[in-house]
Design a protein around this motif. Sequence first.
Motif, PDB file in Angstrom:
ATOM      1  N   MET A 139      69.620  29.027  20.497  1.00 56.34           N
ATOM      2  CA  MET A 139      70.006  28.187  19.375  1.00 56.34           C
ATOM      3  C   MET A 139      69.786  26.781  19.804  1.00 56.34           C
ATOM      4  N   THR A 140      68.940  26.022  18.835  1.00 53.10           N
ATOM      5  CA  THR A 140      68.933  24.697  18.818  1.00 53.10           C
ATOM      6  C   THR A 140      69.929  24.061  17.873  1.00 53.10           C
ATOM      7  N   THR A 141      70.451  22.748  18.474  1.00 52.74           N
ATOM      8  CA  THR A 141      71.342  22.267  17.551  1.00 52.74           C
ATOM      9  C   THR A 141      70.924  20.849  17.397  1.00 52.74           C
ATOM     10  N   ASN A 142      71.092  20.275  16.185  1.00 49.26           N
ATOM     11  CA  ASN A 142      70.885  18.914  15.870  1.00 49.26           C
ATOM     12  C   ASN A 142      72.008  17.966  16.435  1.00 49.26           C
ATOM     13  N   SER A 143      71.658  16.670  15.907  1.00 52.90           N
ATOM     14  CA  SER A 143      72.665  15.591  16.677  1.00 52.90           C
ATOM     15  C   SER A 143      74.162  15.668  15.831  1.00 52.90           C
ATOM     16  N   ILE A 144      74.279  16.529  14.928  1.00 51.66           N
ATOM     17  CA  ILE A 144      75.658  16.766  14.551  1.00 51.66           C
ATOM     18  C   ILE A 144      76.217  18.091  14.995  1.00 51.66           C
ATOM     19  N   GLY A 145      75.517  18.754  15.660  1.00 48.83           N
ATOM     20  CA  GLY A 145      76.197  19.943  16.396  1.00 48.83           C
ATOM     21  C   GLY A 145      75.928  21.173  15.605  1.00 48.83           C
ATOM     22  N   LEU A 146      74.757  21.266  14.453  1.00 47.20           N
ATOM     23  CA  LEU A 146      74.770  22.422  13.735  1.00 47.20           C
ATOM     24  C   LEU A 146      73.405  23.131  14.095  1.00 47.20           C
ATOM     25  N   ASP A 147      73.121  24.315  14.194  1.00 44.54           N
ATOM     26  CA  ASP A 147      72.100  25.080  14.376  1.00 44.54           C
ATOM     27  C   ASP A 147      70.864  24.453  13.519  1.00 44.54           C
ATOM     28  N   THR A 148      70.075  24.136  13.815  1.00 47.50           N
ATOM     29  CA  THR A 148      68.911  23.383  13.283  1.00 47.50           C
ATOM     30  C   THR A 148      68.089  24.612  12.227  1.00 47.50           C
ATOM     31  N   LYS A 149      67.913  25.725  12.563  1.00 52.03           N
ATOM     32  CA  LYS A 149      67.465  26.716  11.658  1.00 52.03           C
ATOM     33  C   LYS A 149      68.168  26.953  10.258  1.00 52.03           C
ATOM     34  N   LYS A 150      69.568  26.967  10.672  1.00 52.75           N
ATOM     35  CA  LYS A 150      70.586  27.281   9.409  1.00 52.75           C
ATOM     36  C   LYS A 150      70.636  26.016   8.530  1.00 52.75           C
ATOM     37  N   THR A 151      70.667  24.730   9.239  1.00 53.42           N
ATOM     38  CA  THR A 151      70.676  23.683   8.503  1.00 53.42           C
ATOM     39  C   THR A 151      69.513  23.405   7.514  1.00 53.42           C
ATOM     40  N   LYS A 152      68.298  23.925   8.191  1.00 54.76           N
ATOM     41  CA  LYS A 152      66.942  23.711   7.221  1.00 54.76           C
ATOM     42  C   LYS A 152      67.215  24.609   6.018  1.00 54.76           C
ATOM     43  N   GLU A 153      67.884  25.964   6.108  1.00 51.84           N
ATOM     44  CA  GLU A 153      67.818  26.928   5.010  1.00 51.84           C
ATOM     45  C   GLU A 153      68.896  26.214   4.255  1.00 51.84           C
ATOM     46  N   ILE A 154      70.109  25.708   4.632  1.00 48.43           N
ATOM     47  CA  ILE A 154      71.132  24.993   3.764  1.00 48.43           C
ATOM     48  C   ILE A 154      70.550  23.905   3.090  1.00 48.43           C
ATOM     49  N   ALA A 155      69.777  23.094   3.512  1.00 50.17           N
ATOM     50  CA  ALA A 155      69.204  21.861   2.871  1.00 50.17           C
ATOM     51  C   ALA A 155      68.090  22.309   1.933  1.00 50.17           C
ATOM     52  N   SER A 156      67.385  23.592   2.263  1.00 53.70           N
ATOM     53  CA  SER A 156      66.588  23.936   0.890  1.00 53.70           C
ATOM     54  C   SER A 156      67.366  24.402  -0.038  1.00 53.70           C
ATOM     55  N   GLU A 157      68.515  25.210   0.070  1.00 54.74           N
ATOM     56  CA  GLU A 157      69.440  25.457  -1.020  1.00 54.74           C
ATOM     57  C   GLU A 157      70.139  24.370  -1.705  1.00 54.74           C
ATOM     58  N   LEU A 158      70.424  23.301  -0.922  1.00 52.66           N
ATOM     59  CA  LEU A 158      71.052  22.155  -1.503  1.00 52.66           C
ATOM     60  C   LEU A 158      69.984  21.431  -2.360  1.00 52.66           C
ATOM     61  N   ASN A 159      68.714  21.471  -1.870  1.00 50.32           N
ATOM     62  CA  ASN A 159      67.665  21.092  -2.876  1.00 50.32           C
ATOM     63  C   ASN A 159      67.731  21.817  -4.268  1.00 50.32           C
ATOM     64  N   THR A 160      67.743  23.075  -4.067  1.00 54.92           N
ATOM     65  CA  THR A 160      67.632  23.937  -5.315  1.00 54.92           C
ATOM     66  C   THR A 160      68.810  23.396  -6.216  1.00 54.92           C
ATOM     67  N   LEU A 161      70.237  23.222  -5.695  1.00 52.88           N
ATOM     68  CA  LEU A 161      71.094  22.671  -6.346  1.00 52.88           C
ATOM     69  C   LEU A 161      70.979  21.144  -6.663  1.00 52.88           C
ATOM     70  N   LEU A 162      70.311  20.470  -6.025  1.00 50.40           N
ATOM     71  CA  LEU A 162      70.185  19.108  -6.365  1.00 50.40           C
ATOM     72  C   LEU A 162      69.130  19.187  -7.921  1.00 50.40           C
ATOM     73  N   ALA A 163      68.007  19.989  -7.972  1.00 44.21           N
ATOM     74  CA  ALA A 163      67.119  20.175  -8.854  1.00 44.21           C
ATOM     75  C   ALA A 163      67.995  20.524 -10.253  1.00 44.21           C
ATOM     76  N   ASN A 164      69.005  21.458 -10.037  1.00 46.69           N
ATOM     77  CA  ASN A 164      69.556  22.206 -11.258  1.00 46.69           C
ATOM     78  C   ASN A 164      70.743  21.057 -11.584  1.00 46.69           C
ATOM     79  N   PHE A 165      71.233  20.341 -10.554  1.00 47.28           N
ATOM     80  CA  PHE A 165      72.246  19.137 -11.165  1.00 47.28           C
ATOM     81  C   PHE A 165      71.418  18.128 -11.901  1.00 47.28           C
TER      82      PHE A 165
END
Length: 159
Positions: free
Chosen positions: A1-27
């Motif tokens: 598992m590769t982590t970013n500088s805030i200690g989170l799994d980079t693959k998972k954060t990419k998926e979360i960011a994508s869903e946050l963008n969906t939320l952003l669009a809907n907001f």
Amino acid sequence: MTTNSIGLDTKKTKEIASELNTLLANFQIYYQNLRGIHWNIKGKRFFDLHPKFEELYTDANLKVDEIAERVLTLGATPLHTFEDYSKGAKVPVGKNISEDEKAVQLIVDSLSELLKIERQILNMSGEANDEGTNSMMSDFITEQEKTVWMMKAWLGESI
């Protein structure tokens, strides 16, 4: 598992960011709905609803910024065009709504869609040990559930 500088799994954060963008669009759609009903509301309840809708769109505007900043914190780019927002929209678009009950129902319907997206993000962020996103979603959900309850009560309906 590769982590970013805030200690989170980079693959998972990419998926979360994508869903946050969906939320952003809907907001953003929700925010525009609130602006529209704020401007266009008519009738005997105008003096009650006009400031309430302003309160809600001011809050939604702050949340839009929080979501975009979280997307950036996770290393992604927030959506920022109306074209992107429209493509990702699950929230109903309210056009030319001036009747009080239709306006309040639009808020309930919009928040119901936002809650679905937020719960999905909450689950993803919990699995990723992403407390920042998890906390944000938890706060949003708690506040929006209360708003749905209040709006449904105003409509004379049960939750």
